[in-house]
Design a protein around this motif. Structure first.
Motif, PDB file in Angstrom:
ATOM      1  N   LEU A   1     -89.684  63.864 102.791  1.00  0.00           N
ATOM      2  CA  LEU A   1     -89.737  62.456 103.198  1.00  0.00           C
ATOM      3  C   LEU A   1     -88.851  61.561 102.326  1.00  0.00           C
ATOM      4  CD1 LEU A   1     -93.567  62.004 103.891  1.00  0.00           C
ATOM      5  CD2 LEU A   1     -91.733  62.440 105.539  1.00  0.00           C
ATOM      6  N   ARG A   2     -88.077  62.159 101.421  1.00  0.00           N
ATOM      7  CA  ARG A   2     -87.247  61.355 100.516  1.00  0.00           C
ATOM      8  C   ARG A   2     -86.208  60.511 101.246  1.00  0.00           C
ATOM      9  NH1 ARG A   2     -87.549  63.406  95.631  1.00  0.00           N
ATOM     10  NH2 ARG A   2     -89.545  64.143  96.376  1.00  0.00           N
ATOM     11  N   PRO A   3     -85.572  61.018 102.326  1.00  0.00           N
ATOM     12  CA  PRO A   3     -84.656  60.124 103.074  1.00  0.00           C
ATOM     13  C   PRO A   3     -85.373  58.887 103.615  1.00  0.00           C
ATOM     14  CG  PRO A   3     -84.248  62.406 103.655  1.00  0.00           C
ATOM     15  CD  PRO A   3     -85.508  62.406 102.839  1.00  0.00           C
ATOM     16  N   LEU A   4     -86.630  59.050 104.039  1.00  0.00           N
ATOM     17  CA  LEU A   4     -87.413  57.912 104.507  1.00  0.00           C
ATOM     18  C   LEU A   4     -87.652  56.917 103.373  1.00  0.00           C
ATOM     19  CD1 LEU A   4     -89.193  56.378 106.510  1.00  0.00           C
ATOM     20  CD2 LEU A   4     -91.056  57.959 105.942  1.00  0.00           C
ATOM     21  N   GLN A   5     -87.851  57.432 102.180  1.00  0.00           N
ATOM     22  CA  GLN A   5     -88.042  56.556 101.021  1.00  0.00           C
ATOM     23  C   GLN A   5     -86.816  55.675 100.792  1.00  0.00           C
ATOM     24  OE1 GLN A   5     -89.600  58.543  97.513  1.00  0.00           O
ATOM     25  NE2 GLN A   5     -88.424  57.217  96.147  1.00  0.00           N
ATOM     26  N   ARG A   6     -85.641  56.268 100.849  1.00  0.00           N
ATOM     27  CA  ARG A   6     -84.410  55.487 100.665  1.00  0.00           C
ATOM     28  C   ARG A   6     -84.236  54.472 101.792  1.00  0.00           C
ATOM     29  NH1 ARG A   6     -82.812  60.691  98.806  1.00  0.00           N
ATOM     30  NH2 ARG A   6     -82.035  61.305 100.859  1.00  0.00           N
ATOM     31  N   LEU A   7     -84.600  54.876 103.006  1.00  0.00           N
ATOM     32  CA  LEU A   7     -84.519  53.959 104.147  1.00  0.00           C
ATOM     33  C   LEU A   7     -85.450  52.766 103.941  1.00  0.00           C
ATOM     34  CD1 LEU A   7     -83.794  53.096 107.031  1.00  0.00           C
ATOM     35  CD2 LEU A   7     -85.516  54.723 107.862  1.00  0.00           C
ATOM     36  N   MET A   8     -86.668  53.018 103.460  1.00  0.00           N
ATOM     37  CA  MET A   8     -87.624  51.924 103.276  1.00  0.00           C
ATOM     38  C   MET A   8     -87.187  50.985 102.153  1.00  0.00           C
ATOM     39  SD  MET A   8     -91.440  53.401 104.100  1.00  0.00           S
ATOM     40  CE  MET A   8     -91.474  54.667 102.827  1.00  0.00           C
ATOM     41  N   VAL A   9     -86.475  51.495 101.158  1.00  0.00           N
ATOM     42  CA  VAL A   9     -85.943  50.610 100.120  1.00  0.00           C
ATOM     43  C   VAL A   9     -84.914  49.659 100.728  1.00  0.00           C
ATOM     44  CG1 VAL A   9     -84.591  50.501  97.988  1.00  0.00           C
ATOM     45  CG2 VAL A   9     -86.415  52.197  98.219  1.00  0.00           C
TER      46      VAL A   9
ATOM     47  N   ALA B   1     -80.712  47.467 105.221  1.00  0.00           N
ATOM     48  CA  ALA B   1     -80.796  48.400 106.337  1.00  0.00           C
ATOM     49  C   ALA B   1     -79.864  47.953 107.454  1.00  0.00           C
ATOM     50  CB  ALA B   1     -82.231  48.481 106.846  1.00  0.00           C
ATOM     51  N   SER B   2     -79.238  48.905 108.114  1.00  0.00           N
ATOM     52  CA  SER B   2     -78.392  48.613 109.264  1.00  0.00           C
ATOM     53  C   SER B   2     -79.261  48.337 110.485  1.00  0.00           C
ATOM     54  CB  SER B   2     -77.472  49.797 109.553  1.00  0.00           C
ATOM     55  OG  SER B   2     -78.232  50.913 109.994  1.00  0.00           O
ATOM     56  N   ARG B   3     -78.623  47.896 111.565  1.00  0.00           N
ATOM     57  CA  ARG B   3     -79.372  47.621 112.789  1.00  0.00           C
ATOM     58  C   ARG B   3     -80.071  48.880 113.292  1.00  0.00           C
ATOM     59  NH1 ARG B   3     -76.401  44.346 117.472  1.00  0.00           N
ATOM     60  NH2 ARG B   3     -76.335  42.908 115.705  1.00  0.00           N
ATOM     61  N   ALA B   4     -79.369  50.013 113.233  1.00  0.00           N
ATOM     62  CA  ALA B   4     -79.977  51.271 113.683  1.00  0.00           C
ATOM     63  C   ALA B   4     -81.138  51.665 112.774  1.00  0.00           C
ATOM     64  CB  ALA B   4     -78.927  52.375 113.707  1.00  0.00           C
ATOM     65  N   GLU B   5     -80.982  51.467 111.478  1.00  0.00           N
ATOM     66  CA  GLU B   5     -82.061  51.805 110.543  1.00  0.00           C
ATOM     67  C   GLU B   5     -83.272  50.895 110.740  1.00  0.00           C
ATOM     68  OE1 GLU B   5     -79.633  53.618 106.723  1.00  0.00           O
ATOM     69  OE2 GLU B   5     -79.777  51.439 106.971  1.00  0.00           O
ATOM     70  N   LEU B   6     -83.037  49.628 111.057  1.00  0.00           N
ATOM     71  CA  LEU B   6     -84.145  48.720 111.332  1.00  0.00           C
ATOM     72  C   LEU B   6     -84.930  49.185 112.554  1.00  0.00           C
ATOM     73  CD1 LEU B   6     -82.456  45.259 110.687  1.00  0.00           C
ATOM     74  CD2 LEU B   6     -84.126  46.413 109.242  1.00  0.00           C
TER      75      LEU B   6
END
Length: 309
Positions: A236-244, A267-272
Motif C-alpha cells: 500500500l506504499r504507493p497509496l501512501q505517497r498518493l495520499m500525501v 495530486a493530479s486530476r487523475a490522482e484526485l
C-alpha cells in the motif's frame, strides 16, 4: 443537511477485510502503547455523539491520513508551533510512531469513553506544560499558549473535515460548521479556548494568519518523511505517497504559495479521481476492529449510524 438515508455497507471477503483492518489499525495503534478497548464500559458516552458528522469522518482512513498531513503542513507553517513540534516530538526520529500516536489520540478524542478521553487529554496538557523554548527568530513560545493551541485545534478540524468533503462526501458550509462546533468540547479540554466554532470563524482565523505563516525546509522534510516512512504495509506504499499529494492539495492555495509548494507536490486530476473513489469506497466499509464500530457496541447503537446521511 439530511442525515436520514443510510447507505448499505460494502461486504468484503474475510481475507481482504482482515488485511484492511490490520492496515487501518496500523495507522492508529502504536506498537509500544496499550490497546484501548472502545467497546467498554457499556453505555459511557463519548465527547461527541454517535450521530455526529465527526463520527463519520474519523472512521474513514483516506480522510484521516490526508486530513492529518494537511493539518500538520499548516501547523509547521507557524514558526512557534513548528519549532515546538520539531524540537520536542519524535517526528524526525520515529515518524511512524508519532503518526500512530496522533491517530490514536484522535480516535480516543472522538470515540473513546468520556472518562478515557478526559484522562488522555489531561496527560497531553501536563506534558505540554514542560514544552517551551525560542524560535530561530528569537520569539519565545510555550506549548500551552492559548493562541498556539487554537491554531493546532483549528488546523486539525479543517484538515479532517476538508479531506472528507473533498475525497468522500461533499460537505456544505453548514455541515463544516457543525464539525467545528462538534470539536469545541475537546478543544476546551486541551486549553484551546478560542478555537473556531464555525467555518466562518476558521476562515477569519486563517486570514488573520497571513502575517505569521512562513516557508521552512522543515515542511519539505516532513512531507518526505510522510512519503517514505513505512506507515502502511509495503503493497500500500504507493497509496501512501498518493495520499500525501492529496493532503497538499487540501492546503489553501495562498498557503501553498507562501510555503513554496508547487504543482509537483500536489495530486493530479487523475490522482484526485482515484482518491475520491478510494475515499467513497472506504466509507462503506465497516471494519470490525475500528474504534467507531466498537464504540457503537459500547453505546448500544446500530452501526448504520455511521453511514446514515
Amino acid at each position: 443537511m439530511s442525515l436520514q438515508n443510510a447507505r448499505s455497507p460494502l461486504s468484503l471477503p474475510p481475507f481482504i477485510e482482515r488485511r484492511l483492518d490490520e492496515a487501518v489499525l496500523r495507522l492508529t495503534r502504536p506498537a509500544d502503547a496499550g490497546t484501548i478497548d472502545f467497546s467498554v464500559p457499556a453505555g459511557e458516552a463519548a465527547l461527541i455523539a454517535p450521530d455526529s458528522i465527526s463520527w463519520k469522518i474519523f472512521r474513514n482512513p483516506v480522510a484521516l491520513f490526508c486530513g492529518g498531513v494537511a493539518a500538520v503542513i499548516l501547523e509547521l507553517a507557524e514558526p512557534s508551533v513548528r519549532t515546538g513540534v520539531w524540537e520536542h516530538s519524535s517526528f524526525r526520529r520515529d515518524p511512524v510512531r508519532r503518526l500512530q500516536r496522533t491517530g490514536q489520540a484522535a480516535m480516543v478524542t472522538v470515540y473513546g469513553p468520556r472518562s478515557v478521553s478526559e484522562r488522555m487529554i489531561a496527560g497531553v496538557v501536563r506534558m505540554h506544560e514542560h514544552v517551551s523554548g525560542e524560535t530561530p527568530g528569537g520569539v519565545p513560545y510555550r506549548a500551552n499558549d492559548v493562541a498556539l493551541l487554537d491554531w493546532v485545534q483549528a488546523t486539525a478540524t479543517f484538515g479532517f473535515a476538508t479531506a472528507y468533503s473533498r475525497y468522500v462526501r461533499p460537505l456544505d458550509d453548514a455541515a463544516l460548521s457543525r464539525v467545528f462546533a462538534e470539536a469545541r468540547a475537546s478543544a476546551q479540554l486541551y486549553g484551546a479556548a478560542g478555537a473556531p466554532g464555525s467555518v466562518e470563524e476558521w476562515r477569519a482565523m486563517l486570514d488573520g494568519m497571513r502575517g505569521r505563516l512562513e516557508p521552512s525546509p522543515i515542511v519539505f522534510e516532513f512531507l518526505e518523511l510522510m512519503r517514505t516512512s513505512p506507515a502502511l504495509p509495503g503493497p500500500l506504499r504507493p497509496l501512501q505517497r498518493l495520499m500525501v499529494r492529496g493532503a497538499v492539495e487540501l492546503v489553501p492555495a495562498w498557503v501553498r504559495e507562501r510555503l513554496g509548494l508547487s504543482d509537483r507536490d500536489r495530486a493530479s486530476r487523475a490522482e484526485l479521481a482515484v482518491l475520491r473513489r478510494l475515499g467513497r469506497s472506504a466509507d462503506r466499509v465497516l471494519l470490525p476492529s475500528s474504534p467507531a464500530v466498537q464504540s457503537c457496541r459500547r453505546l448500544g447503537v446500530p452501526t448504520t449510524v455511521l453511514t446514515r446521511w
